[in-house]
Write an enzyme that holds these catalytic residues in place. Sequence first.
Site, PDB file in Angstrom:
ATOM      1  CB  SER A  38      -0.632  -0.301   0.878  1.00  0.00           C
ATOM      2  OG  SER A  38      -0.365  -0.011   2.666  1.00  0.00           O
ATOM      3  CG  ASP A  64      -5.534   1.208   2.021  1.00  0.00           C
ATOM      4  OD1 ASP A  64      -5.983   0.496   1.760  1.00  0.00           O
ATOM      5  OD2 ASP A  64      -5.790   2.692   1.915  1.00  0.00           O
ATOM      6  CB  SER A 143      -3.719 -12.568  15.393  1.00  0.00           C
ATOM      7  OG  SER A 143      -2.906 -12.595  16.658  1.00  0.00           O
ATOM      8  CE1 TYR A 157      -3.566  -7.179  14.747  1.00  0.00           C
ATOM      9  CE2 TYR A 157      -3.355  -9.469  16.660  1.00  0.00           C
ATOM     10  CZ  TYR A 157      -2.815  -8.371  15.629  1.00  0.00           C
ATOM     11  OH  TYR A 157      -2.382  -8.805  14.850  1.00  0.00           O
ATOM     12  CB  ILE A 190       5.519 -14.216  14.053  1.00  0.00           C
ATOM     13  CG1 ILE A 190       5.163 -14.621  14.078  1.00  0.00           C
ATOM     14  CG2 ILE A 190       7.055 -14.234  12.536  1.00  0.00           C
ATOM     15  CD1 ILE A 190       5.242 -16.919  14.178  1.00  0.00           C
TER      16      ILE A 190
END
Length: 251
Positions: A38, A64, A143, A157, A190
């Site tokens: 992006s 984007d 996640s 999140y 990570i």
Amino acid sequence: MGKLEGKNAIVTGSSYGIGKAIAVLFAKAGASVVVNYSKSEEKALNVVSEITSIGSKAIAVKADVSKSIDVKNMVNTCVETFGTIDILVNNAGILAFGTIEEISDEFLEEVLAVNYKGTFYCCRETVPIMKKKRYGKIVNISSIAGQRGDHASAPCYGSSKGAMSVLTKSLARQLGPFGINVNAIAPHAIITPMMDYWDEKKRDQMKETIPIRRLGTPEDVAYTALFLVSDEASFITGQIINLNGGYLMDS
Ligand SMILES: NC(=O)c1ccc[n+]([C@@H]2O[C@H](COP(=O)([O-])OP(=O)(O)OC[C@H]3O[C@@H](n4cnc5c(N)ncnc54)[C@H](O)[C@@H]3O)[C@@H](O)[C@H]2O)c1
């Protein structure tokens, strides 16, 4: 002959971090790759050079993912350049910090727009092409926060990633009959630019909480994604694969 010879893939957010590792590994396995970015054009072009130097095809495409028109153009460019799309990895994402009281309307919208809506838009554009061919592989990079809730990150999140994980299951049900596999990977710890905010002390503390006693690498995620998009994994769909060195053993 590589596992992905003749296949075309879009990997969102692949100019650095986990996305870059996935794009490069898929290219090593023979795929032609759209390296999406992006903002970081130079880094995306470096990834393209790395891929072409190993004999595979790649193009850098600015989009984007939070903007549906950009996503439409990216998928069209992939089809015009490579002929079709076989593999989609929704990797682009942004992390968020703060308590619920600190999250503004604008920031909430941005996190949901990139992490969740971006995934939705990319799937919406590619699914009709995959359905027609009765073949497709979609991998969503979710996640651990989407599995067990946020620990250090902001509550928006984890919930954006949880939504991504549920979307994975919903699409797996709808698209299985069309030969399309949809899975997610839920990584933890990570080492990428996203985790730059962890200093050495924090990294050592994190290692102590992980049974495998190391942090993850972008390649750990890339090898899991490679397996999920391979024909050897064709009976796996609707799964959220925990990738965390044993830190979380259930969902
Ligand atoms: N690093 C971790 O420990 C970890 C853990 C769990 C989940 N994840 C997820 O893995 C994915 C990759 O994370 P990373 O660690 O490589 O992060 P990173 O910040 O290093 O990379 C994120 C990538 O997404 C791209 N991106 C951000 N907004 C975008 C947009 N609007 N459109 C297109 N691209 C955009 C960035 O340019 C970058 O290439 C993310 O979805 C992240 O949430 C990472």
